[in-house]
Design an enzyme around this catalytic site. Structure first.
Site, PDB file in Angstrom:
ATOM      1  N   LEU A  11       0.849  -1.193   0.000  1.00 33.93           N
ATOM      2  CA  LEU A  11       0.000   0.000   0.000  1.00 33.93           C
ATOM      3  C   LEU A  11       0.885   1.242   0.000  1.00 33.93           C
ATOM      4  O   LEU A  11       1.589   1.509   0.962  1.00 33.93           O
ATOM      5  CB  LEU A  11      -0.921  -0.014   1.222  1.00 33.93           C
ATOM      6  CG  LEU A  11      -1.776  -1.282   1.400  1.00 33.93           C
ATOM      7  CD1 LEU A  11      -2.689  -1.141   2.612  1.00 33.93           C
ATOM      8  CD2 LEU A  11      -2.575  -1.592   0.149  1.00 33.93           C
ATOM      9  N   GLY A  14      -0.802   6.778   0.064  1.00 32.41           N
ATOM     10  CA  GLY A  14      -1.042   7.894   0.968  1.00 32.41           C
ATOM     11  C   GLY A  14      -0.218   9.139   0.687  1.00 32.41           C
ATOM     12  O   GLY A  14       0.833   9.080   0.054  1.00 32.41           O
ATOM     13  N   ARG A  18       1.947  14.139   7.638  1.00 31.26           N
ATOM     14  CA  ARG A  18       2.836  14.425   8.774  1.00 31.26           C
ATOM     15  C   ARG A  18       4.297  14.594   8.353  1.00 31.26           C
ATOM     16  O   ARG A  18       5.127  15.039   9.146  1.00 31.26           O
ATOM     17  CB  ARG A  18       2.710  13.311   9.818  1.00 31.26           C
ATOM     18  CG  ARG A  18       1.485  13.459  10.708  1.00 31.26           C
ATOM     19  CD  ARG A  18       1.431  12.364  11.743  1.00 31.26           C
ATOM     20  NE  ARG A  18       0.990  11.095  11.182  1.00 31.26           N
ATOM     21  CZ  ARG A  18       0.954   9.945  11.859  1.00 31.26           C
ATOM     22  NH1 ARG A  18       1.363   9.910  13.112  1.00 31.26           N
ATOM     23  NH2 ARG A  18       0.536   8.841  11.291  1.00 31.26           N
ATOM     24  N   GLN A  77      -5.472   3.438  -6.999  1.00 32.09           N
ATOM     25  CA  GLN A  77      -6.614   3.476  -6.097  1.00 32.09           C
ATOM     26  C   GLN A  77      -7.586   4.577  -6.494  1.00 32.09           C
ATOM     27  O   GLN A  77      -7.181   5.706  -6.808  1.00 32.09           O
ATOM     28  CB  GLN A  77      -6.146   3.708  -4.659  1.00 32.09           C
ATOM     29  CG  GLN A  77      -7.275   3.761  -3.630  1.00 32.09           C
ATOM     30  CD  GLN A  77      -6.758   3.918  -2.210  1.00 32.09           C
ATOM     31  OE1 GLN A  77      -5.556   4.000  -1.985  1.00 32.09           O
ATOM     32  NE2 GLN A  77      -7.670   3.965  -1.247  1.00 32.09           N
ATOM     33  N   ASP A 105       5.682   2.495   3.639  1.00 28.86           N
ATOM     34  CA  ASP A 105       6.474   3.361   4.515  1.00 28.86           C
ATOM     35  C   ASP A 105       7.210   2.571   5.586  1.00 28.86           C
ATOM     36  O   ASP A 105       7.525   3.082   6.653  1.00 28.86           O
ATOM     37  CB  ASP A 105       5.582   4.427   5.163  1.00 28.86           C
ATOM     38  CG  ASP A 105       4.523   3.842   6.089  1.00 28.86           C
ATOM     39  OD1 ASP A 105       4.407   2.598   6.157  1.00 28.86           O
ATOM     40  OD2 ASP A 105       3.811   4.628   6.749  1.00 28.86           O
TER      41      ASP A 105
END
Length: 436
Positions: A11, A14, A18, A77, A105
């Protein structure tokens, strides 16, 4: 190991708010490579079916990863209609009966750390670890050695926030489980997202056992901020330098040295304190002295530094590069350049000595030009070679000379220094005027 046992989904969609950066989260680098590169590299050692789910800056992410790997599947996505980790799995297909879901990540994951997920027959295995400060992580509620449910921090109650067992974010599912429950996911939560963790809840409600797997926090902890990135960098650097020292490289004060993942060492090599070696550099039987920087260059049977800088595309062989010498896109073989020189866009042959303060003037503000220096050339201190220029074999250049475009023939001396003038008592006359 047999790569035909498991499919892997990574995945990587994103934004990573942050990180406080305009760059996609998974494209932030440590030790010279993007975070996503490391997780794909580890995955490729255990699987022949790897899918990366992308969304934010998808073109940049796919382009960069395709420069490293040629056998990766990408799925984009639909983040507008199906946000969240569950939404990321909507259009993914699986080749094998077992599916490992990873996050882009987590650059510190190694292949060996993933093997326990493959060694259990449970239909769902999820990674957990205990944190003193679990802020930012989904909390895992465990009873009777089985996971009962996962609560995302955004949706957790005050009592659930006190739980220190957290979701490490990696799962192994049977293909059957994913194909059954992914279509059933809903977004009736605070963030209106589709959570992959809801698969756990639905499966548990149907009586499916969920096996928790305690993993090493150092390997599985995600990078969510620049501080996390710096911590991951320290760990990655320790790995890289340990591997190199185990293979025979001598390092003095290794904690002060930075070496990127792609750098190769061969033979007897010494790296002193404070050095930085990056890119596709290759160091062979050489001594890199303190506080030198080497970028995308090859050094063979040579010593470099201290305080020298080899910029990209430099090839140094049988050569001494001293302190405060900068080399860029040049080949030097059998050369001495002891101190305070710049050699750019040049080829320099064996037996040549480059004095202090010598500069190849390779750039006219628009174009860059080559300097060719032959064998056994002696270049006196504080000389400038204005490219394009050729110094044939056995040439001497007097100190302070400016050699303009052209060719200095073999055996010739080039000298352009002005004749020394002596003006008697000038010092006293000059400073007498200053005092008036």
């Amino acid at each position: 190991m047999n790569k035909n046992r498991i499919s892997i989904v990574i995945l990587a969609a994103g934004k990573g708010s942050r990180m406080k950066s305009s760059k996609a989260k998974v494209l932030h680098t440590l030790s010279g490579k993007e975070m996503l590169y490391y997780i794909i590299k580890s995955s490729s050692e255990i699987s022949d079916d790897i899918t990366v789910v992308v969304a934010h800056q998808k073109d940049a992410v796919m382009k960069q990863m395709c420069s490293y790997f040629d056998d990766i599947n990408f799925v984009v996505q639909d983040d507008a209609n199906f946000p969240g980790t569950g939404g990321a799995m909507k259009n993914v297909s699986f080749k094998h009966e077992k599916v490992l879901v990873l996050n882009g990540d987590m650059p510190l994951v190694i292949p060996e750390s993933l093997l326990p997920f493959l060694q259990t027959k449970s239909q769902i295995v999820m990674s957990i670890f205990d944190l003193q400060n679990p802020d930012g992580y989904g909390r895992v509620i465990i009873e009777n050695a089985q996971v009962q449910k996962i609560v995302e921090q955004k949706d957790a109650s005050a009592s659930q926030l006190k739980v220190t067992t957290v979701n490490a974010g990696i799962y192994a599912f049977s293909k059957e489980i994913l194909e059954k429950y992914i279509p059933l996911l809903k977004n009736d939560n605070a963030q209106k997202e589709y959570y992959l963790t809801d698969v756990i809840s639905m499966a548990r409600a149907d009586g499916v056992a969920i096996t928790p797997l305690l993993v090493d926090e150092e390997l599985f902890k995600g990078v969510n901020s620049k501080k996390d990135l710096s911590h991951a960098e320290e760990i990655m650097q320790e790995r890289i330098k340990t591997r190199l020292m185990d293979s025979g490289v001598t390092m003095q004060l290794p904690s002060t040295i930075y070496i990127e993942e792609s750098v190769v060492f061969e033979g007897e090599c010494i790296v002193e304190n404070g050095c930085r070696i990056t890119g596709n550099s290759k160091i062979i039987d050489s001594h890199i002295k303190a506080h030198s920087v080497i970028e995308d260059s090859t050094v063979k049977n040579s010593d470099v530094g201290p305080l020298a800088h080899l910029r990209p595309a430099s090839n140094i062989e049988d050569t001494h590069i001293g302190n405060f010498v900068e080399v860029k896109k040049s080949s030097l073989k059998g050369v001495k350049a002891g101190h305070l020189s710049y050699i750019g866009d040049a080829t320099v042959d064996e037996g040549t000595n480059i004095g202090a303060g010598v500069i190849t003037c390779n750039y006219d503000g628009i174009n860059k030009y080559k300097t060719v220096i032959g064998k056994n050339v002696f270049i006196g201190s504080d000389s400038q070679l204005i490219a394009p220029v050729t110094l044939q074999d056995n040439v001497m250049v007097a100190a302070g000379t400016t050699v303009r475009s052209g060719t200095i023939q073999s055996g010739e001396l080039a000298a352009s220094s002005a004749k020394l003038r002596i003006i008697k008592d000038f010092y006293y006359k000059f400073f007498a005027k200053k005092q008036l």
